[in-house]
Design an enzyme around this catalytic site. Structure first.
Site, PDB file in Angstrom:
ATOM      1  N   TYR A 148      16.568 -24.546  28.618  1.00  0.00           N
ATOM      2  CA  TYR A 148      15.593 -24.700  29.710  1.00  0.00           C
ATOM      3  C   TYR A 148      16.172 -24.384  31.081  1.00  0.00           C
ATOM      4  CZ  TYR A 148      12.018 -26.801  26.831  1.00  0.00           C
ATOM      5  OH  TYR A 148      11.046 -26.998  25.911  1.00  0.00           O
ATOM      6  N   LYS A 215      22.459 -30.464  17.142  1.00  0.00           N
ATOM      7  CA  LYS A 215      22.673 -29.472  16.076  1.00  0.00           C
ATOM      8  C   LYS A 215      24.121 -29.009  16.162  1.00  0.00           C
ATOM      9  CE  LYS A 215      20.204 -27.369  13.622  1.00  0.00           C
ATOM     10  NZ  LYS A 215      19.964 -27.530  12.165  1.00  0.00           N
ATOM     11  N   ASP A 266      17.458 -31.817  12.629  1.00  0.00           N
ATOM     12  CA  ASP A 266      16.448 -31.650  11.575  1.00  0.00           C
ATOM     13  C   ASP A 266      16.347 -32.901  10.703  1.00  0.00           C
ATOM     14  OD1 ASP A 266      18.972 -30.211  11.380  1.00  0.00           O
ATOM     15  OD2 ASP A 266      18.527 -29.967   9.269  1.00  0.00           O
ATOM     16  N   ASP A 290      12.408 -32.159  23.530  1.00  0.00           N
ATOM     17  CA  ASP A 290      11.048 -31.639  23.705  1.00  0.00           C
ATOM     18  C   ASP A 290      10.283 -31.738  22.390  1.00  0.00           C
ATOM     19  OD1 ASP A 290       8.885 -30.347  24.851  1.00  0.00           O
ATOM     20  OD2 ASP A 290       9.656 -28.351  24.407  1.00  0.00           O
TER      21      ASP A 290
END
Ligand code: ATP
Length: 402
Positions: A148, A215, A266, A290
């Site tokens: 972002y 991640k 995930d 987000d």
């Protein structure tokens, strides 16, 4: 004359009669603000004669564009700067070039580095999971870095060509010539400042655990570093009051401490659905946050119920997480709960916990009594649908009860 709120070390110092700026916003904003303000005034009045709030209207978005020729006028920025705390309705970004998002601009100008989104199920709200009562998360999303940061070049641009060439000649990395390029910066100082705020919150509020979501298995030096820096802040700055999940597994006591854990993003999406009781404060980099915050909002009743805040060390802006809902604007159909509950967060931030508790209790009571706005009434025969203003009146009556 009302007084000003001051911020010191990222916390609010609140006088008994603060002046608080509000921006009603676009679309359903003015309607939900009207309903929410009634609730805030009733809750403050019910908490004793010594405190009162003076609301100061400020403009941004379409109303400001019409009146001042700019979606974010300088005088609005001055007001937020001098008042430190503000509350706002949704503000739309006109489609087309030339308009930057007011929401993104506010975050950058005031260095609002932490986006905070509590997700707690309110009894009576339809939820898509078998046992939503275990859902009581406070999600912290880093607001300034990650993909972002706005460093992006289209595949055909000279800049992307330059970067592809640089990678080829300096690092022998051969990207296809039609690749667009985006950069994902994540820095130690900004991450640590953000994690510090989340950990302080968890300790102040006696929350059970903090989960770093990342991640890092794939992106080792950005997301993986986020995880490492998170644990470092926990160990080096709050070592006596935190313990890691690994240490607890090996027999350490978690009594009176906040348990630090981490999850691959995930897997976390599964866990918030299948094992929500295992998570409490959730700390995410920008993009993971987000996605995950909208998914968690859906678990507790959707956009109309979801409160939020963007917080920095010098200022804090409280706002519902939904958009301007143009499809229902002006029809008395919007659910003001997101903004009402954002107000509860704001009063808690100001140290007026009693006001916050009244507001939350009144929203719960009204929903539990079966009076809800259209978004929560859809397809149900066991509830009565009421309009935005009627819902606000009912919640205000609950908040103001002796
Ligand atoms: P924007 O362009 O401002 O983001 P949008 O319509 O794309 O607007 P939202 O405003 O978040 O996005 O709305 C998505 C859907 O959720 C719409 O159908 C809208 O009516 C509904 N919605 C959003 N907020 C509310 C609310 N407070 N009460 C009821 N419905 C809502």
């Amino acid at each position: 004359m009302p007084s000003l709120i001051k911020m010191k070390d990222g916390r609010a110092i609140t006088p008994p009669d603060p002046e608080i700026p509000f921006i009603a916003g676009d679309g359903i904003g003015p309607e939900i603000w009207l309903a929410a303000r009634r609730v805030f005034d009733a809750a403050v009045a019910a908490c004793g004669k010594k405190r009162r709030v003076a609301w100061l209207e400020s403009f941004a978005g379409q109303a400001a564009l019409k009146a001042r020729g700019h979606t974010l006028p300088g005088e609005t920025l001055d007001v937020i700067r001098s008042h430190a705390v503000a509350i706002k309705g949704p503000i739309g970004t006109p489609v087309g070039s030339g308009f930057t998002s007011v929401n993104v601009a506010l975050r950058k100008i005031f260095d609002l580095y932490a986006c905070v989104r509590p997700q707690k199920w309110i009894p009576g709200v339809p939820a898509p999971v078998p046992d939503p009562s275990k859902i009581d998360f406070v999600l912290f999303r880093e607001n300034l870095e990650d993909v972002y940061a706005g460093i992006e070049w289209s595949s055909k641009s000279a800049e992307a060509g330059y970067v592809r060439n640089f990678l080829r000649t300096e690092f022998h990395i051969d990207l296809p010539d039609d690749s667009g390029i985006g950069i994902k910066p994540m820095s130690e100082a900004i991450t640590k400042r953000f994690v510090r705020r989340a950990l302080r919150f968890a300790l102040d509020r006696r929350r059970r655990s903090v989960t770093f979501v990342h991640k890092g298995n794939i992106m080792k030096f950005t997301e993986g570093a986020f995880r490492t820096w998170g644990y470092e802040v926990g160990r080096m700055e709050f070592g006596k009051r935190t313990v890691t999940e690994g240490e607890v597994r090996e027999g350490a006591s978690a009594k009176g401490k906040v348990v630090l854990k981490d999850r691959i993003a995930d897997a976390m999406f599964q866990e918030v659905i299948l094992k929500p009781g295992e998570h409490d404060v959730i700390v995410c980099p920008n993009l993971n946050g987000d996605y995950l915050s909208d998914a968690c909002a859906a678990l507790v009743g959707g956009l109309g119920m979801a409160p939020g805040a963007n917080i920095g060390d010098q200022a804090a802006i409280f706002e519902a997480t939904h958009g301007t809902a143009p499809d229902i604007a002006g029809k008395d159909l919007g659910n003001p709960s997101g903004l009402i509950l954002s107000g509860a967060m704001m009063f808690e931030f100001l140290g007026w916990e009693d006001v916050a508790a009244r507001i939350r209790g009144a929203v719960e009571g009204t929903v539990l009594a079966g009076t809800v706005t259209g978004d929560l009434a859809r397809g149900r025969k066991d509830v009565t649908q009421v309009g935005t203003q009627k819902f606000g009146e009912l919640v205000a009556a609950g908040a103001g009860k002796a």
